[in-house]
Design a protein around this motif. Structure first.
Motif, short mmCIF file in Angstrom:
data_model
loop_
_atom_site.label_atom_id
_atom_site.label_comp_id
_atom_site.label_asym_id
_atom_site.label_seq_id
_atom_site.Cartn_x
_atom_site.Cartn_y
_atom_site.Cartn_z
N MET A 19 0.75 -10.97 -9.02
CA MET A 19 1.61 -11.84 -8.22
C MET A 19 1.19 -11.87 -6.76
SD MET A 19 5.72 -11.64 -7.61
CE MET A 19 6.07 -12.04 -9.30
N SER A 20 0.77 -10.70 -6.23
CA SER A 20 0.53 -10.62 -4.81
C SER A 20 -0.78 -9.93 -4.51
CB SER A 20 1.68 -9.86 -4.12
OG SER A 20 1.79 -8.57 -4.69
N ASP A 21 -1.34 -10.24 -3.32
CA ASP A 21 -2.51 -9.53 -2.86
C ASP A 21 -2.18 -8.05 -2.78
OD1 ASP A 21 -3.22 -12.12 -0.45
OD2 ASP A 21 -3.74 -11.98 -2.55
N HIS A 22 -3.04 -7.22 -3.34
CA HIS A 22 -2.75 -5.78 -3.34
C HIS A 22 -3.68 -5.13 -2.33
CE1 HIS A 22 -1.03 -2.17 -4.88
NE2 HIS A 22 -2.22 -1.66 -5.19
N ILE A 23 -3.12 -4.52 -1.30
CA ILE A 23 -3.95 -4.03 -0.20
C ILE A 23 -3.63 -2.59 0.15
CG2 ILE A 23 -4.35 -6.30 0.81
CD1 ILE A 23 -2.06 -5.78 2.72
N CYS A 24 -3.11 -1.82 -0.83
CA CYS A 24 -2.80 -0.43 -0.57
C CYS A 24 -4.05 0.44 -0.73
CB CYS A 24 -1.70 0.04 -1.50
SG CYS A 24 -0.15 -0.84 -1.23
N SER A 25 -3.87 1.72 -0.53
CA SER A 25 -5.00 2.64 -0.56
C SER A 25 -5.57 2.76 -1.97
CB SER A 25 -4.55 4.01 -0.07
OG SER A 25 -3.50 4.50 -0.88
N ALA A 26 -6.83 3.21 -2.01
CA ALA A 26 -7.51 3.33 -3.30
C ALA A 26 -6.78 4.29 -4.22
CB ALA A 26 -8.94 3.81 -3.06
N GLY A 27 -6.72 3.93 -5.49
CA GLY A 27 -6.13 4.81 -6.48
C GLY A 27 -4.64 4.63 -6.70
N CYS A 28 -3.98 3.74 -5.93
CA CYS A 28 -2.54 3.59 -6.12
C CYS A 28 -2.27 2.84 -7.43
CB CYS A 28 -1.89 2.88 -4.94
SG CYS A 28 -2.26 1.15 -4.86
N THR A 29 -1.09 3.01 -7.96
CA THR A 29 -0.75 2.43 -9.27
C THR A 29 0.50 1.57 -9.17
OG1 THR A 29 0.53 4.42 -9.80
CG2 THR A 29 -1.76 4.36 -10.54
N HIS A 30 0.72 0.93 -8.03
CA HIS A 30 1.98 0.25 -7.79
C HIS A 30 2.25 -0.88 -8.75
CE1 HIS A 30 1.60 1.68 -3.36
NE2 HIS A 30 2.08 2.61 -4.15
N ASN A 60 9.71 6.17 2.92
CA ASN A 60 8.90 7.16 3.61
C ASN A 60 7.58 6.55 4.08
OD1 ASN A 60 10.67 9.34 3.37
ND2 ASN A 60 9.91 9.86 1.32
N GLY A 61 7.23 6.81 5.34
CA GLY A 61 5.98 6.31 5.90
C GLY A 61 6.07 4.96 6.57
N ALA A 62 7.19 4.26 6.40
CA ALA A 62 7.32 2.92 6.99
C ALA A 62 7.51 3.04 8.50
CB ALA A 62 8.48 2.17 6.37
N GLU A 63 6.72 2.28 9.23
CA GLU A 63 6.77 2.27 10.69
C GLU A 63 6.76 0.83 11.18
OE1 GLU A 63 7.11 4.87 12.56
OE2 GLU A 63 6.57 6.55 11.24
N PRO A 64 7.29 0.59 12.40
CA PRO A 64 7.24 -0.77 12.96
C PRO A 64 5.82 -1.33 12.92
CG PRO A 64 8.63 0.63 14.31
CD PRO A 64 7.99 1.53 13.30
N GLY A 65 5.71 -2.58 12.51
CA GLY A 65 4.41 -3.23 12.37
C GLY A 65 3.92 -3.27 10.93
N ASP A 66 4.48 -2.41 10.07
CA ASP A 66 4.14 -2.46 8.65
C ASP A 66 4.90 -3.60 7.98
OD1 ASP A 66 2.70 -0.15 9.16
OD2 ASP A 66 4.22 1.19 8.31
N VAL A 67 4.63 -3.82 6.71
CA VAL A 67 5.35 -4.81 5.90
C VAL A 67 5.84 -4.12 4.63
CG1 VAL A 67 5.13 -6.90 4.51
CG2 VAL A 67 4.12 -6.83 6.80
N LYS A 83 0.17 -1.44 8.63
CA LYS A 83 -0.27 -2.44 9.61
C LYS A 83 -1.78 -2.59 9.64
CE LYS A 83 0.14 -3.48 14.56
NZ LYS A 83 0.73 -3.01 15.86
N ALA A 84 -2.50 -1.48 9.53
CA ALA A 84 -3.96 -1.54 9.62
C ALA A 84 -4.59 -2.30 8.47
CB ALA A 84 -4.52 -0.12 9.67
N ASP A 85 -3.84 -2.42 7.35
CA ASP A 85 -4.40 -3.09 6.17
C ASP A 85 -4.05 -4.58 6.09
OD1 ASP A 85 -5.45 -0.66 5.19
OD2 ASP A 85 -3.50 -0.15 4.31
N LEU A 86 -3.29 -5.09 7.06
CA LEU A 86 -2.79 -6.46 6.95
C LEU A 86 -3.79 -7.56 7.29
CD1 LEU A 86 0.81 -5.97 8.44
CD2 LEU A 86 0.06 -5.83 6.05
N PRO A 87 -4.71 -7.37 8.26
CA PRO A 87 -5.65 -8.46 8.57
C PRO A 87 -6.41 -8.91 7.34
CG PRO A 87 -5.74 -6.78 10.28
CD PRO A 87 -4.88 -6.22 9.17
N GLY A 88 -6.53 -10.24 7.20
CA GLY A 88 -7.24 -10.80 6.07
C GLY A 88 -6.39 -11.02 4.84
N THR A 89 -5.09 -10.69 4.92
CA THR A 89 -4.19 -10.90 3.79
C THR A 89 -3.10 -11.89 4.18
OG1 THR A 89 -2.48 -9.26 4.28
CG2 THR A 89 -4.54 -8.45 3.29
#
Length: 476
Positions: free
Chosen positions: A1-12, A163-170, A365-371
């Motif tokens: 459904m959506s672009d997946h841009i999390c860290s390697a190995g995640c199973t979301h 957990n881990g959510a900070e301003p600038g994230d989505v 936030k660091a993973d958002l450019p290009g998505t």
């Protein structure tokens, strides 16, 4: 459904179509019906009844969890978002939660929508000695209408800390499934009901053509409660009459949420909408995260972090993306609907309590450019075939009117479809230019020939226009 841009190995995304996961939600349905029938909810009691439950589809090496969040007077807050409320629980990116939500209109018909339901009874309890949830809205506690002043009306379940959510994230929120909340009254076993109020804040209120020219009308609907999601039918309607709450305050109009309606003061009309069947499309009218600008924000006007934006597409199978503004995001959901048309013209939908199964995924936030999430400063919806951009009369009214004594009144006075359309266009143009690398001329042409703009709502103070982008137009 959506672009997946999390860290390697995640199973979301590995379980979105897993039959076992749907089976777990079916078990949650049975648990909810059992608890409404008077039996305790299964699972060890957690904070405010929140429980952690296993997912049978969990595989070796995967570490996501599933939580059940009931709706009761300890798990809901009434009429506001806040970055400072103690969260009900803390979850990791990838975790699931089954969350109960209850409509604030339940007391329009106590027998059908509250009686025999322990969770709802605890939320709406109000007698001469007090009420379980005193504050209803972000207004003053000594407001003449009641604590909170009804400056925000929705029963909100949450917040949930990511957990881990900070301003600038989505924050990505996947709505995997929904179910109707059945009536707890044995007289209405197996049935669910909802309320539509043609109210004083509706678009029609000052434009009526039959007498009396000033009136509010409540229509009670019966909704399928078995999960088939078919249709709703009107049972009866009545005109609002002045109601005296348990504290002795008279409410000549619908001006404070949860006022119990004395049915001896109303005249029920059962000869209403005979033969009409309304397609049911369950969804959550209010869903989002806490804003950073204030300690307490009314639940009524939507804003850049989501909230009460009332898009009927926010139901089963949809995904919502919200810009994170505060640590932990502080996710909240409420204002459940059985069905609604675009614009929500008379002020409400079919306000009908729901339970939803959600999955939370954090995008850093660091993973958002290009998505598609790059530069996101508004609630974005995604369905199987569409992306939906939301524009508002005032995109961030809390910031825009930060120096106003009453930012909500300010945004209501400035509500305009012109400004909402302008905002929706600006965001859609920016979406194509920033996430698809189109020139402005390309974006404008593509918008004009392929994007459908619709009126999301004209009743929440901050009016909304949404842009529907069909994913089929993108290069393969």
């Amino acid at each position: 459904m959506s672009d997946h841009i999390c860290s390697a190995g995640c199973t979301h995304s590995s379980h979105l179509n897993d039959a076992d996961l749907q089976g777990e939600f079916a078990e949650a349905r049975r648990s909810l019906r059992a608890s409404i029938g008077g039996k305790p909810t299964t699972g060890a009691a957690g904070k405010a009844g929140v429980t952690q439950r296993p997912l049978p589809s969990k595989k070796a090496g995967e570490n996501f969890s599933h939580y059940y969040v009931p709706a009761n007077d300890k798990t809901v807050h009434w009429g506001y978002f806040s970055k400072s409320i103690e969260p009900l629980l803390k979850v990791e990116s990838g975790d699931y939660a089954t969350i109960e939500t209850v409509t604030h209109h339940s007391n329009d018909d106590f027998d059908r929508m509250i009686k025999g339901d322990p969770g709802a009874e605890s939320i709406f309890h109000w007698d001469a000695k007090g009420k379980n949830i005193d504050r209803r809205g972000m207004g003053p506690m000594d407001h003449p209408l009641g604590a909170g002043g009804g400056m925000g009306v929705h029963v909100c379940t949450g917040p949930i800390f990511i957990n881990g959510a900070e301003p600038g994230d989505v924050l990505e929120v996947r709505c995997i499934d929904t179910m109707q909340r059945p009536s707890g009254n044995p007289e209405f076993h197996g049935k669910t009901f909802g309320i539509n109020a043609a109210a004083n804040w509706g678009f029609q209120y000052n434009n009526l053509i039959t007498e009396p020219k000033t009136r509010e009308v409540v229509t009670v609907y019966e909704v399928d409660a078995k999960g088939d999601h078919t249709s709703a039918k009107a049972v009866y309607n009545y005109r609002w009459t002045p109601q005296t709450d348990p504290f002795g305050v008279v409410h000549p109009i619908i001006d404070y949420p949860g006022v119990p309606v004395d049915h001896s003061t109303i005249q029920k009309n059962y000869d209403v909408l005979k033969g009409y069947e309304i397609p049911v499309r369950p969804h959550f009218g209010l869903i989002g995260v806490a804003p950073a600008e204030v300690e307490m924000a009314s639940s009524n006007p939507p804003s850049y972090t989501g909230g009460n934006f009332d898009n009927w597409r926010m139901g089963r199978g949809a995904t919502a993306f919200f810009p994170v503004s505060v640590k932990g995001a502080m996710f909240t959901v409420g204002d459940p609907h059985a069905s609604q048309g675009d614009a929500e013209l008379c002020g409400t939908a079919i306000e009908c309590s729901l339970t939803g199964l959600f999955q939370f995924i954090l995008h850093k936030k660091a993973d958002l450019p290009g998505t598609k999430l790059y530069d996101l400063d508004y609630p974005l919806l995604e369905t199987e075939s569409e992306l939906i951009v939301h524009g508002f009369s005032c995109p961030n009214y809390l910031k825009e009117f930060a120096n106003s004594a009453d930012p909500v009144a300010e945004v209501c006075s400035r509500a305009s479809l012109n400004t909402a359309m302008t905002d929706a266009f600006n965001k859609t143009r920016r979406f194509f230019m920033n996430t698809r690398n189109l020139s402005e001329d390309e974006a404008i042409s593509l918008i004009s020939v392929s994007v459908d703009f619709g009126i999301t709502q004209v009743v929440d103070g901050n009016w909304g226009v949404h842009a529907i982008i069909k994913k089929s137009i993108f290069p393969k």
